[in-house]
Design a protein around this motif. Structure first.
Motif, PDB file in Angstrom:
ATOM      1  N   ALA A 199      -2.497   5.615  45.914  1.00 27.94           N
ATOM      2  CA  ALA A 199      -3.927   5.344  45.742  1.00 27.94           C
ATOM      3  C   ALA A 199      -4.767   6.456  46.355  1.00 27.94           C
ATOM      4  CB  ALA A 199      -4.274   3.996  46.369  1.00 27.94           C
ATOM      5  N   VAL A 200      -4.391   6.910  47.538  1.00 27.25           N
ATOM      6  CA  VAL A 200      -5.129   8.000  48.188  1.00 27.25           C
ATOM      7  C   VAL A 200      -5.112   9.246  47.311  1.00 27.25           C
ATOM      8  CG1 VAL A 200      -5.142   9.566  50.167  1.00 27.25           C
ATOM      9  CG2 VAL A 200      -4.743   7.120  50.513  1.00 27.25           C
ATOM     10  N   ALA A 201      -3.935   9.571  46.751  1.00 29.18           N
ATOM     11  CA  ALA A 201      -3.827  10.760  45.899  1.00 29.18           C
ATOM     12  C   ALA A 201      -4.690  10.631  44.653  1.00 29.18           C
ATOM     13  CB  ALA A 201      -2.366  10.986  45.515  1.00 29.18           C
ATOM     14  N   GLY A 202      -4.657   9.465  44.015  1.00 34.76           N
ATOM     15  CA  GLY A 202      -5.426   9.280  42.791  1.00 34.76           C
ATOM     16  C   GLY A 202      -6.922   9.321  43.004  1.00 34.76           C
ATOM     17  N   ILE A 203      -7.371   8.924  44.188  1.00 37.71           N
ATOM     18  CA  ILE A 203      -8.806   8.897  44.485  1.00 37.71           C
ATOM     19  C   ILE A 203      -9.297  10.233  45.034  1.00 37.71           C
ATOM     20  CG2 ILE A 203     -10.559   7.837  45.972  1.00 37.71           C
ATOM     21  CD1 ILE A 203      -8.778   5.278  45.885  1.00 37.71           C
ATOM     22  N   TYR A 204      -8.525  10.817  45.930  1.00 35.88           N
ATOM     23  CA  TYR A 204      -9.008  11.956  46.715  1.00 35.88           C
ATOM     24  C   TYR A 204      -8.667  13.308  46.097  1.00 35.88           C
ATOM     25  CZ  TYR A 204      -9.764  14.767  50.983  1.00 35.88           C
ATOM     26  OH  TYR A 204     -10.184  15.699  51.894  1.00 35.88           O
ATOM     27  N   LEU A 205      -7.421  13.523  45.719  1.00 34.19           N
ATOM     28  CA  LEU A 205      -6.978  14.858  45.319  1.00 34.19           C
ATOM     29  C   LEU A 205      -7.712  15.424  44.093  1.00 34.19           C
ATOM     30  CD1 LEU A 205      -3.114  14.694  45.938  1.00 34.19           C
ATOM     31  CD2 LEU A 205      -4.941  15.497  47.457  1.00 34.19           C
ATOM     32  N   PRO A 206      -8.068  14.610  43.076  1.00 33.54           N
ATOM     33  CA  PRO A 206      -8.752  15.211  41.918  1.00 33.54           C
ATOM     34  C   PRO A 206     -10.042  15.942  42.251  1.00 33.54           C
ATOM     35  CG  PRO A 206      -7.946  13.032  41.356  1.00 33.54           C
ATOM     36  CD  PRO A 206      -7.749  13.188  42.839  1.00 33.54           C
TER      37      PRO A 206
END
Length: 537
Positions: A442-449
């Protein structure tokens, strides 16, 4: 045979206790179930008190409230976003109120669902600050309740779930975004609801696979909670487009859970079985339902063509039925598409303009920041500022007072979350802890983009969508500090003291910064004491 057995005759059989032990077990389970709800509800009530207290203050348009509440009112009145004159804000706040909405369509940069949600509060309470902030406050409160239940299901502990919810209840950014009529708090609700739905779906699938010896051939049947996840994440995308990246991340997460479930059920080829039996249904359930919800969010724009309609509603009416010349900025050859209804071709054209605007926005802003600084709260956004002279509104300080709304996450919580994310990475990589992997996904999908938009004008308050997962990460780390269930009493006492001190410190930090979250009038010197870094000014 032991000496005791040789010297003492065997005791007579105990009488049959009947259903009493079962009754005690049921009673214990009932108490656990009640506490599983009472604890989360208690934390949610505390969060609701913070979010609804004096919600109509300040009686002003706070930051981007100059856009979304007026768009929401226009959706109620016309079904699409109309135009407002420059003096509209003053007219709306005046007594008697003026509402100078015009029927001329206005170009808007975001899909309409978040504004429809805001419009519910305006329908109930009118076009004034309490009305346009009501739904964000309600969803911000419900999100705290959801997080407690999600944490309980994820970690198997009501205490850890309630701890995560308490941390979010006292996060400054989540509080601020729950008390203003902006879109990001609405999106946060939908993203967390999608995550919770996938978690329930996982548990249901594991229950179906229990006792299965051939995980390669079993069919998992209809999965309504995965469809619900698609509805929620589609709703998130219908609030802001970055929800599409969350859809991709959650789609990967759910099929990886299917693969691991089949492997645990004895599948010899779990990857192949997942690809053959689960991948396509997952795509249809999540992406299909998301598309339906997203297009449905535009129903007002589509349905009001006879009355003129929204921006570019009739763009395709007098044009040849050709396909769009680009998708996401990638040029495409044009082919005849006259079979596609003109309103849908107009909607596609409108979306291409929205994409160009959202990806090309680079106008400098005082409070813009780089995503690299977001986790440490390097540059919070000042959403409201008022200089209060001595002798007015209770200000008695010779140097004057100030009232500010600062989109600042509770610093100690966010800095602790940075360590917690490192801990979760370790747990996931070295211990193969699926719970850590779920939160990190979830963190990757929200933050990294956001890192791909280094030239775009972006703001740290976008990270309110991340707050629930940061709180889950911190709560998981605190659970590890507390110690596993088999620890010695001394270990548990030390762990409880350490974890409790961290939570108390975070709550104290929130209380210290609370005046900056609610525009409380404080002496200017007190405001300066809270500006720990020059980048916060």
């Amino acid at each position: 045979m032991t000496q005791a057995a040789l010297t003492h005759p065997p005791a007579a059989p105990a009488p049959d206790p009947g259903p009493a032990p079962r009754g005690r077990l049921v009673a214990a389970a009932d108490r656990a179930a009640w506490f599983g709800w009472l604890g989360p509800i208690g934390v949610a009530l505390f969060a609701g008190l913070l979010r609804f207290w004096n919600l109509g203050y300040p009686n002003a348009f706070v930051f981007d409230e100059t856009y979304y509440p007026k768009d929401a009112w226009s959706l109620l009145e016309q079904g699409y976003e109309g135009s407002w004159p420059d003096h509209a804000n003053a007219d709306i706040l005046a007594v008697p109120q003026g509402v100078p909405l015009t029927s001329a369509p206005e170009f808007v940069a975001h899909p309409p669902l978040g504004k429809w949600v805001i419009a519910v509060g305006e329908q109930l309470f009118g076009l004034h600050p309490f009305g346009w902030r009501f739904m964000t406050a309600l969803l911000g409160t419900v999100t705290v309740l959801m997080l407690a239940r999600i944490g309980r299901r994820l970690f198997g502990s009501t205490l850890i779930g309630c701890t995560a919810a308490l941390l979010m209840a006292v996060d400054g950014l989540q509080l601020v975004m729950s008390r203003v009529g902006l879109l990001d708090g609405v999106q946060m609700f939908f993203v967390l609801a999608a995550f919770g739905s996938l978690l329930i779906d996982r548990d249901h699938v594991r229950a179906r696979l229990a006792g299965v010896t051939d995980g390669d051939t079993v069919r998992l049947g209809l999965r309504p909670w995965r469809i619900a996840a698609g509805v929620f994440v589609g709703s998130a995308a219908a609030v802001k487009w970055n929800g599409v990246m969350v859809l991709a991340a959650f789609g990967i997460l759910t099929v990886l859970w299917d693969q691991s479930g089949r492997r645990a059920a004895g599948a010899r080829h779990p990857w192949r079985s997942m690809l053959r039996r689960d991948a396509v249904p997952a795509f249809l359930a999540m992406v299909g339902s998301a598309v339906v919800v997203y297009v449905g969010a535009w129903s007002g724009w589509l349905a009001n063509g006879a009355n003129g309609g929204g921006y570019d509603r009739h763009w395709a009416d007098d044009r040849a039925g050709l396909s769009p010349d680009s998708v996401l900025g990638i040029p495409l050859p044009q082919v005849p598409m006259s079979w596609v209804p003109a309103p849908l071709r107009s909607l596609w054209h409108y979306h291409s303009q929205m994409y160009d605007f959202n990806t090309g926005l680079s106008t400098p802003h005082t409070y813009q920041s780089n995503p690299f600084s977001w986790l440490v709260m390097g540059r919070p956004v000042s959403m409201y500022w008022e200089q209060v002279p001595i002798g007015t509104r209770g200000c008695t300080t010779p140097g004057g007072c100030s009232a500010q709304i600062l989109g600042l996450g509770t610093p100690l919580l966010w800095w602790t979350a940075c360590f917690a994310l490192v801990y979760l990475l370790w747990r996931w990589f070295f211990r193969r802890d699926w719970r850590s992997g779920a939160v990190l996904c979830a963190v990757a999908g929200i933050y990294l983009p956001w890192f791909q938009y280094q030239e775009r004008t972006v703001f740290s308050f976008y990270m309110v969508v991340l707050v629930p997962f940061l709180c889950l990460a911190v709560a998981q780390m605190l659970g590890a500090i507390l110690g596993p269930a088999g620890s010695t009493p001394e270990r548990r006492r030390i762990g409880a003291a350490a974890a409790g001190l961290i939570v108390l410190a975070i709550v104290g930090c929130f209380a210290f910064f609370y005046p900056l979250y609610t525009a409380e009038v404080i002496p200017l010197t007190s405001w300066q004491d809270r500006m720990w870094f020059t980048s916060w000014i």
